[in-house]
Design an enzyme around this catalytic site. Structure first.
Site, PDB file in Angstrom:
ATOM      1  N   ASP A 126      33.370 -25.623  -5.605  1.00  0.00           N
ATOM      2  CA  ASP A 126      33.513 -26.982  -6.135  1.00  0.00           C
ATOM      3  C   ASP A 126      34.202 -27.052  -7.485  1.00  0.00           C
ATOM      4  O   ASP A 126      34.541 -28.133  -7.948  1.00  0.00           O
ATOM      5  CB  ASP A 126      32.123 -27.630  -6.272  1.00  0.00           C
ATOM      6  CG  ASP A 126      31.519 -27.902  -4.917  1.00  0.00           C
ATOM      7  OD1 ASP A 126      32.241 -28.437  -4.062  1.00  0.00           O
ATOM      8  OD2 ASP A 126      30.336 -27.580  -4.707  1.00  0.00           O
ATOM      9  N   HIS A 140      25.811 -20.025  -7.414  1.00  0.00           N
ATOM     10  CA  HIS A 140      25.667 -20.266  -5.971  1.00  0.00           C
ATOM     11  C   HIS A 140      24.420 -19.544  -5.490  1.00  0.00           C
ATOM     12  O   HIS A 140      24.109 -18.455  -5.972  1.00  0.00           O
ATOM     13  CB  HIS A 140      26.906 -19.750  -5.216  1.00  0.00           C
ATOM     14  CG  HIS A 140      27.005 -20.267  -3.821  1.00  0.00           C
ATOM     15  ND1 HIS A 140      26.343 -19.685  -2.769  1.00  0.00           N
ATOM     16  CD2 HIS A 140      27.669 -21.338  -3.309  1.00  0.00           C
ATOM     17  CE1 HIS A 140      26.608 -20.366  -1.668  1.00  0.00           C
ATOM     18  NE2 HIS A 140      27.400 -21.379  -1.962  1.00  0.00           N
ATOM     19  N   HIS A 164      24.600 -31.139  -2.492  1.00  0.00           N
ATOM     20  CA  HIS A 164      25.377 -30.448  -1.459  1.00  0.00           C
ATOM     21  C   HIS A 164      26.840 -30.911  -1.521  1.00  0.00           C
ATOM     22  O   HIS A 164      27.709 -30.193  -1.990  1.00  0.00           O
ATOM     23  CB  HIS A 164      24.732 -30.734  -0.095  1.00  0.00           C
ATOM     24  CG  HIS A 164      25.252 -29.916   1.039  1.00  0.00           C
ATOM     25  ND1 HIS A 164      26.064 -28.825   0.884  1.00  0.00           N
ATOM     26  CD2 HIS A 164      25.058 -30.029   2.377  1.00  0.00           C
ATOM     27  CE1 HIS A 164      26.343 -28.299   2.054  1.00  0.00           C
ATOM     28  NE2 HIS A 164      25.755 -29.023   2.993  1.00  0.00           N
TER      29      HIS A 164
HETATM   30  N1  ACO Z   1      24.880 -23.426 -15.347  1.00  0.00           N
HETATM   31  C1  ACO Z   1      24.006 -22.853 -16.203  1.00  0.00           C
HETATM   32  N2  ACO Z   1      22.976 -22.100 -15.808  1.00  0.00           N
HETATM   33  C2  ACO Z   1      22.792 -21.929 -14.498  1.00  0.00           C
HETATM   34  C3  ACO Z   1      23.662 -22.494 -13.551  1.00  0.00           C
HETATM   35  C4  ACO Z   1      24.744 -23.267 -14.010  1.00  0.00           C
HETATM   36  N3  ACO Z   1      25.602 -23.821 -13.169  1.00  0.00           N
HETATM   37  N4  ACO Z   1      23.244 -22.155 -12.305  1.00  0.00           N
HETATM   38  C5  ACO Z   1      22.157 -21.390 -12.472  1.00  0.00           C
HETATM   39  N5  ACO Z   1      21.883 -21.250 -13.801  1.00  0.00           N
HETATM   40  C6  ACO Z   1      20.825 -20.441 -14.405  1.00  0.00           C
HETATM   41  C7  ACO Z   1      19.456 -21.099 -14.247  1.00  0.00           C
HETATM   42  O1  ACO Z   1      19.166 -21.940 -15.330  1.00  0.00           O
HETATM   43  C8  ACO Z   1      18.570 -19.898 -14.152  1.00  0.00           C
HETATM   44  O2  ACO Z   1      18.408 -19.400 -15.450  1.00  0.00           O
HETATM   45  P1  ACO Z   1      16.986 -18.778 -15.914  1.00  0.00           P
HETATM   46  O3  ACO Z   1      16.794 -17.555 -15.054  1.00  0.00           O
HETATM   47  O4  ACO Z   1      17.140 -18.500 -17.361  1.00  0.00           O
HETATM   48  O5  ACO Z   1      15.939 -19.829 -15.608  1.00  0.00           O
HETATM   49  C9  ACO Z   1      19.381 -18.884 -13.374  1.00  0.00           C
HETATM   50  O6  ACO Z   1      20.754 -19.227 -13.651  1.00  0.00           O
HETATM   51  C10 ACO Z   1      19.142 -18.908 -11.869  1.00  0.00           C
HETATM   52  O7  ACO Z   1      19.277 -20.261 -11.405  1.00  0.00           O
HETATM   53  P2  ACO Z   1      18.660 -20.807 -10.055  1.00  0.00           P
HETATM   54  O8  ACO Z   1      18.540 -22.284 -10.152  1.00  0.00           O
HETATM   55  O9  ACO Z   1      17.403 -20.047  -9.725  1.00  0.00           O
HETATM   56  O10 ACO Z   1      19.763 -20.386  -9.001  1.00  0.00           O
HETATM   57  P3  ACO Z   1      19.914 -20.957  -7.538  1.00  0.00           P
HETATM   58  O11 ACO Z   1      20.517 -19.875  -6.748  1.00  0.00           O
HETATM   59  O12 ACO Z   1      18.655 -21.563  -7.036  1.00  0.00           O
HETATM   60  O13 ACO Z   1      20.945 -22.159  -7.751  1.00  0.00           O
HETATM   61  C11 ACO Z   1      22.841 -23.542  -7.659  1.00  0.00           C
HETATM   62  C12 ACO Z   1      22.200 -22.216  -7.209  1.00  0.00           C
HETATM   63  C13 ACO Z   1      21.950 -24.724  -7.238  1.00  0.00           C
HETATM   64  C14 ACO Z   1      24.196 -23.689  -6.986  1.00  0.00           C
HETATM   65  C15 ACO Z   1      22.982 -23.504  -9.205  1.00  0.00           C
HETATM   66  O14 ACO Z   1      23.769 -22.406  -9.587  1.00  0.00           O
HETATM   67  C16 ACO Z   1      23.558 -24.801  -9.759  1.00  0.00           C
HETATM   68  O15 ACO Z   1      22.799 -25.753  -9.991  1.00  0.00           O
HETATM   69  N6  ACO Z   1      24.917 -24.854  -9.986  1.00  0.00           N
HETATM   70  C17 ACO Z   1      25.556 -26.043 -10.476  1.00  0.00           C
HETATM   71  C18 ACO Z   1      25.736 -27.051  -9.334  1.00  0.00           C
HETATM   72  C19 ACO Z   1      26.819 -26.642  -8.359  1.00  0.00           C
HETATM   73  O16 ACO Z   1      27.903 -26.229  -8.723  1.00  0.00           O
HETATM   74  N7  ACO Z   1      26.508 -26.790  -7.049  1.00  0.00           N
HETATM   75  C20 ACO Z   1      27.455 -26.472  -5.968  1.00  0.00           C
HETATM   76  C21 ACO Z   1      27.010 -25.289  -5.183  1.00  0.00           C
HETATM   77  S1  ACO Z   1      28.200 -24.869  -3.941  1.00  0.00           S
HETATM   78  C22 ACO Z   1      27.959 -25.944  -2.672  1.00  0.00           C
HETATM   79  O17 ACO Z   1      26.928 -26.529  -2.486  1.00  0.00           O
HETATM   80  C23 ACO Z   1      29.073 -26.216  -1.737  1.00  0.00           C
END
Ligand code: ACO
Length: 399
Positions: A333, A277, A238
């Site tokens: 971020d 996101h 988070h």
């Molecule tokens: N880089 C590469 N691939 C990604 C990323 C990423 N940053 N984020 C998601 N994916 C891919 C996943 O591997 C998945 O691929 P698949 O379908 O082939 O398995 C697909 O995109 C969907 O991913 P989910 O994890 O289901 O998406 P979710 O909505 O649950 O996750 C999250 C959102 C946690 C923010 C994710 O995008 C992530 O981990 N990002 C990087 C961390 C980050 O920047 N967090 C800050 C969020 S903003 C905040 O909290 C203020």
């Protein structure tokens, strides 16, 4: 539920939604997000307009009271918040008790929770005047506690609030003043920080706001509920993502290594931090504003080589099918850590900065929750997967 219960040992129908992907826990009139279109509004006002024209304290007023203040109300509100920037001297002793290298976010969780013991009147959450007073106290004191947590972790003496400065200017002064001389904040950095606080001020039912509402639903005072919000924000998923971005950029090390890094992400080696996101499946509107601020700040501080790596990453990712098909765009971020770093904040302080910005959101949501007559104590059910009934067995007879 009872109507569809088919036998006495049947629970009936329960929704199962881990992570609340598709469950609304409350009704709210505060913040609107349309993740597909990249829209964020506080009380109906687009985030772009607030970032352009408003100040953090004015936005805090808007979130908490529902309308923008007129000049007189804004002046009174600003005066009221400034009136509450000091902390009780016993809190200084409490702060001093933390280990010399304590993480500032851990200190913030502890000291915000401790505020409840200084203000026992806060327990009267049914009293609207008491609620208003606690809200003013918390907005006033959070930056002071935040700056003290940093200075404690650095071994620097604490700096008293300078209430002639703006909200963000005073915070910069409490953080970075090193002499007896009055601190004059750089106006570009002061404004940039204020806008970053505005952008973080609320984001509907995110993890920490949900924590504030859930803990607050027990009827506890707002200091304890907000301490729960700080605790949730302490988690790397988070409040820690912008730190992860900086670490990723440092690991990549140079612009020419970006394609190789993207290739490894696509092959599953890890995630591109600061991308994607849960709600935004389009460019996070806050990220667009932050990117612009980054250039303004770097004009003042000098350009970080990490910015060029970030720009190259964004350029390549936005043209790549892997990221396009998964709707992965830069989030809030991606550039915020670079700005904080350029301003002189250590990475440990990033979640603390997030907490300062999020405080009006937490408080407006807590206040809305307390007033919502539909609400009950947050108490979800579970799908029980354990053993059925069985008899206790003496220890020497157990298999
Ligand atoms: N880089 C590469 N691939 C990604 C990323 C990423 N940053 N984020 C998601 N994916 C891919 C996943 O591997 C998945 O691929 P698949 O379908 O082939 O398995 C697909 O995109 C969907 O991913 P989910 O994890 O289901 O998406 P979710 O909505 O649950 O996750 C999250 C959102 C946690 C923010 C994710 O995008 C992530 O981990 N990002 C990087 C961390 C980050 O920047 N967090 C800050 C969020 S903003 C905040 O909290 C203020």
């Amino acid at each position: 539920f009872r109507q569809i219960k088919v036998s006495d040992d049947d629970f009936g129908l329960l929704g199962y939604d881990p992570g609340f992907l598709n469950t609304a826990s409350c009704k709210s009139s505060i913040t609107f997000i349309d993740g597909d279109r990249g829209i964020l509004r506080y009380r109906g006002y687009p985030i772009e307009q607030l970032a352009e024209h408003s100040t953090f304290l004015e936005t805090a007023y808007l979130l908490i009271k529902g309308e923008l203040p007129d000049q007189e109300r804004l002046a009174q509100w600003t005066y009221n918040i400034r009136h509450h920037t000091m902390t009780h001297s016993n809190l200084v002793k409490f702060m001093d008790g933390f280990r010399y290298d304590a993480h500032p976010m851990g200190i913030l969780v502890g000291t915000v929770g401790a505020l409840s013991t200084f203000y026992p009147d806060a327990k009267d959450i049914g009293n609207v005047d008491s609620r208003k007073l606690q809200i003013r106290r918390l907005i006033g004191k959070i930056p002071t506690l935040a700056a003290m947590s940093f200075r404690h972790s650095m071994g620097f003496p604490y700096v008293q609030p300078d209430n002639d400065l703006s909200f963000s200017g005073n915070f910069l002064s409490m953080m970075f003043r090193m002499t007896e001389l009055r601190y004059t904040p750089n106006p570009v950095l002061e404004r940039a920080l204020d806008v970053l606080f505005i952008l973080h001020a609320d984001h509907e039912q995110n993890c920490s706001t949900n924590a504030v509402r859930a803990v607050g639903s027990s009827g506890v005072d707002p200091y304890t509920a907000v301490a729960a919000g700080c605790a949730a924000l302490y988690g790397p998923k988070h409040g820690g993502a912008n730190e992860a971005v900086i670490r990723m950029l440092m690991e990549i090390g140079s612009v020419d290594r970006v394609p190789e890094f993207i290739k490894s992400v696509k092959a599953g080696s890890g995630r591109l931090m600061g991308f994607g996101h849960r709600v935004y499946k389009n460019y996070d509107p806050r990220a667009k504003i932050i990117k612009k601020i980054a250039f303004e700040v770097f004009e003042e501080t000098g350009r970080s080589p990490l910015l060029d790596i970030a720009l190259e990453l964004e350029k390549i990712a936005l043209e790549d099918d892997y990221f396009i098909s998964r709707k992965l765009y830069p989030n809030v971020d991606f550039y915020s850590g670079l700005i904080y770093q350029a301003m002189g904040f250590p990475m440990d302080m990033f979640p603390v900065l997030f907490a300062i910005g999020r405080i009006p959101g937490w408080l407006s949501q807590w206040s809305e929750h307390v007033r919502d007559t539909d609400q009950k104590i947050a108490r979800p059910r579970q799908i029980y997967l354990g053993e059925g009934e069985r008899d206790w067995v003496a220890v020497d007879s157990r298999p």
